[in-house]
Design a protein around this motif. Structure first.
Motif, PDB file in Angstrom:
ATOM      1  N   ILE A 143       0.964  -1.078  -0.109  1.00  0.00           N
ATOM      2  CA  ILE A 143      -0.053  -0.022   0.020  1.00  0.00           C
ATOM      3  C   ILE A 143       0.842   1.126   0.088  1.00  0.00           C
ATOM      4  CG2 ILE A 143      -1.525   1.289   1.411  1.00  0.00           C
ATOM      5  CD1 ILE A 143      -2.875  -1.447   2.459  1.00  0.00           C
ATOM      6  N   VAL A 144       1.964   1.475   0.963  1.00  0.00           N
ATOM      7  CA  VAL A 144       2.692   2.453   0.897  1.00  0.00           C
ATOM      8  C   VAL A 144       3.646   2.567  -0.175  1.00  0.00           C
ATOM      9  CG1 VAL A 144       4.817   3.382   1.935  1.00  0.00           C
ATOM     10  CG2 VAL A 144       3.092   2.406   3.561  1.00  0.00           C
ATOM     11  N   ASP A 145       3.987   1.445  -1.033  1.00  0.00           N
ATOM     12  CA  ASP A 145       4.806   1.487  -2.279  1.00  0.00           C
ATOM     13  C   ASP A 145       3.833   2.118  -3.386  1.00  0.00           C
ATOM     14  OD1 ASP A 145       6.906   0.461  -1.083  1.00  0.00           O
ATOM     15  OD2 ASP A 145       6.786  -1.411  -1.749  1.00  0.00           O
ATOM     16  N   GLN A 146       2.499   1.671  -3.095  1.00  0.00           N
ATOM     17  CA  GLN A 146       1.669   2.226  -4.352  1.00  0.00           C
ATOM     18  C   GLN A 146       1.374   3.753  -4.326  1.00  0.00           C
ATOM     19  OE1 GLN A 146      -1.514  -0.390  -3.622  1.00  0.00           O
ATOM     20  NE2 GLN A 146      -1.056  -1.622  -5.446  1.00  0.00           N
ATOM     21  N   TRP A 147       1.313   4.173  -2.924  1.00  0.00           N
ATOM     22  CA  TRP A 147       1.069   5.552  -2.864  1.00  0.00           C
ATOM     23  C   TRP A 147       2.390   6.507  -3.384  1.00  0.00           C
ATOM     24  CZ3 TRP A 147      -3.224   8.313  -3.068  1.00  0.00           C
ATOM     25  CH2 TRP A 147      -4.327   7.621  -2.782  1.00  0.00           C
ATOM     26  N   CYS A 148       3.317   5.913  -2.849  1.00  0.00           N
ATOM     27  CA  CYS A 148       4.885   6.568  -3.092  1.00  0.00           C
ATOM     28  C   CYS A 148       4.949   6.595  -4.709  1.00  0.00           C
ATOM     29  CB  CYS A 148       6.003   5.735  -2.482  1.00  0.00           C
ATOM     30  SG  CYS A 148       6.075   5.748  -0.754  1.00  0.00           S
ATOM     31  N   GLU A 149       4.324   5.574  -5.311  1.00  0.00           N
ATOM     32  CA  GLU A 149       4.521   5.962  -6.842  1.00  0.00           C
ATOM     33  C   GLU A 149       3.434   6.655  -7.360  1.00  0.00           C
ATOM     34  OE1 GLU A 149       3.781   2.794 -10.622  1.00  0.00           O
ATOM     35  OE2 GLU A 149       4.635   1.982  -8.632  1.00  0.00           O
ATOM     36  N   LEU A 150       2.214   6.798  -6.614  1.00  0.00           N
ATOM     37  CA  LEU A 150       1.382   7.725  -7.375  1.00  0.00           C
ATOM     38  C   LEU A 150       1.478   9.211  -6.839  1.00  0.00           C
ATOM     39  CD1 LEU A 150      -1.533   7.845  -8.804  1.00  0.00           C
ATOM     40  CD2 LEU A 150      -2.646   7.429  -6.765  1.00  0.00           C
ATOM     41  N   LEU A 151       1.897   9.497  -5.910  1.00  0.00           N
ATOM     42  CA  LEU A 151       1.777  10.952  -5.288  1.00  0.00           C
ATOM     43  C   LEU A 151       2.409  11.828  -6.276  1.00  0.00           C
ATOM     44  CD1 LEU A 151       2.155  10.319  -1.328  1.00  0.00           C
ATOM     45  CD2 LEU A 151       0.408  11.263  -2.725  1.00  0.00           C
ATOM     46  N   PRO A 152       3.611  11.561  -6.960  1.00  0.00           N
ATOM     47  CA  PRO A 152       4.374  12.436  -7.638  1.00  0.00           C
ATOM     48  C   PRO A 152       3.678  12.774  -9.032  1.00  0.00           C
ATOM     49  CG  PRO A 152       5.808  10.760  -7.087  1.00  0.00           C
ATOM     50  CD  PRO A 152       4.659  10.361  -6.635  1.00  0.00           C
ATOM     51  N   THR A 153       2.514  11.955  -9.224  1.00  0.00           N
ATOM     52  CA  THR A 153       1.679  12.210 -10.331  1.00  0.00           C
ATOM     53  C   THR A 153       0.683  12.904  -9.989  1.00  0.00           C
ATOM     54  OG1 THR A 153       0.412  10.190 -10.592  1.00  0.00           O
ATOM     55  CG2 THR A 153       2.454   9.856 -11.295  1.00  0.00           C
ATOM     56  N   LEU A 154       0.246  13.105  -9.128  1.00  0.00           N
ATOM     57  CA  LEU A 154      -1.127  14.057  -8.564  1.00  0.00           C
ATOM     58  C   LEU A 154      -0.922  15.439  -8.788  1.00  0.00           C
ATOM     59  CD1 LEU A 154      -2.086  11.940  -5.586  1.00  0.00           C
ATOM     60  CD2 LEU A 154      -2.901  11.620  -7.934  1.00  0.00           C
ATOM     61  N   GLN A 155      -1.693  16.157  -9.707  1.00  0.00           N
ATOM     62  CA  GLN A 155      -1.647  17.644  -9.847  1.00  0.00           C
ATOM     63  C   GLN A 155      -2.762  18.359  -9.193  1.00  0.00           C
ATOM     64  OE1 GLN A 155       0.795  18.724 -11.971  1.00  0.00           O
ATOM     65  NE2 GLN A 155       1.701  16.647 -11.989  1.00  0.00           N
ATOM     66  N   ASP A 156      -3.814  17.793  -8.872  1.00  0.00           N
ATOM     67  CA  ASP A 156      -4.724  18.349  -8.326  1.00  0.00           C
ATOM     68  C   ASP A 156      -4.802  18.785  -6.875  1.00  0.00           C
ATOM     69  OD1 ASP A 156      -5.012  15.706  -8.276  1.00  0.00           O
ATOM     70  OD2 ASP A 156      -7.237  15.768  -8.729  1.00  0.00           O
ATOM     71  N   ILE A 157      -3.993  18.093  -6.074  1.00  0.00           N
ATOM     72  CA  ILE A 157      -4.237  18.297  -4.439  1.00  0.00           C
ATOM     73  C   ILE A 157      -3.596  19.499  -4.224  1.00  0.00           C
ATOM     74  CG2 ILE A 157      -3.323  17.363  -2.406  1.00  0.00           C
ATOM     75  CD1 ILE A 157      -3.226  14.694  -3.835  1.00  0.00           C
ATOM     76  N   LYS A 158      -4.566  20.236  -3.402  1.00  0.00           N
ATOM     77  CA  LYS A 158      -3.955  21.333  -2.596  1.00  0.00           C
ATOM     78  C   LYS A 158      -3.804  21.124  -1.024  1.00  0.00           C
ATOM     79  CE  LYS A 158      -5.336  26.196  -2.037  1.00  0.00           C
ATOM     80  NZ  LYS A 158      -6.320  27.366  -2.309  1.00  0.00           N
TER      81      LYS A 158
END
Length: 105
Positions: free
Chosen positions: A56-71
């Motif tokens: 789960i942590v690895d999946q989020w660590c992979e996804l987080l850099p791609t997210l553009q819309d989070i404030k």
């Protein structure tokens, strides 16, 4: 960056103004993520095996850099070093200072 009103300054940044979807519900699985301005993650201290937890942590660590819309990003469980390092990289790659106050872009 939007300017704060006098009322927002008086109450402070973390004042809880009850409104729909605030604070946002926490999510654990990457597949439950939908684009949003406010993201609340519950990805550690789960009732899972260490192998499942790390996945789960690895999946989020992979996804987080791609997210553009989070404030705003919350973690409602402890943040381990792996997550913290990934978040710091995300901020720096996107041109933010580590305190998040200014953008260099």
């Amino acid at each position: 960056m939007e300017e704060l009103t006098e009322e927002q300054i008086r109450l402070g940044f973390w004042y809880w103004n009850r409104e729909p979807d605030f604070p946002p519900e926490s999510i654990t699985k990457v597949e439950n993520y939908h684009p949003r301005l406010r993201l609340n993650l519950f990805i550690t201290q789960l009732d899972k095996t260490p192998k499942e937890q790390n996945k789960i942590v690895d999946q989020w660590c992979e996804l987080l850099p791609t997210l553009q819309d989070i404030k705003y990003l919350w973690f409602c469980s402890k943040v381990n070093q792996k997550i913290l390092t990934q978040l710091a990289k995300c901020l720096l790659w996107k041109g933010y200072t580590l305190n998040g106050a200014e953008s260099r872009t």
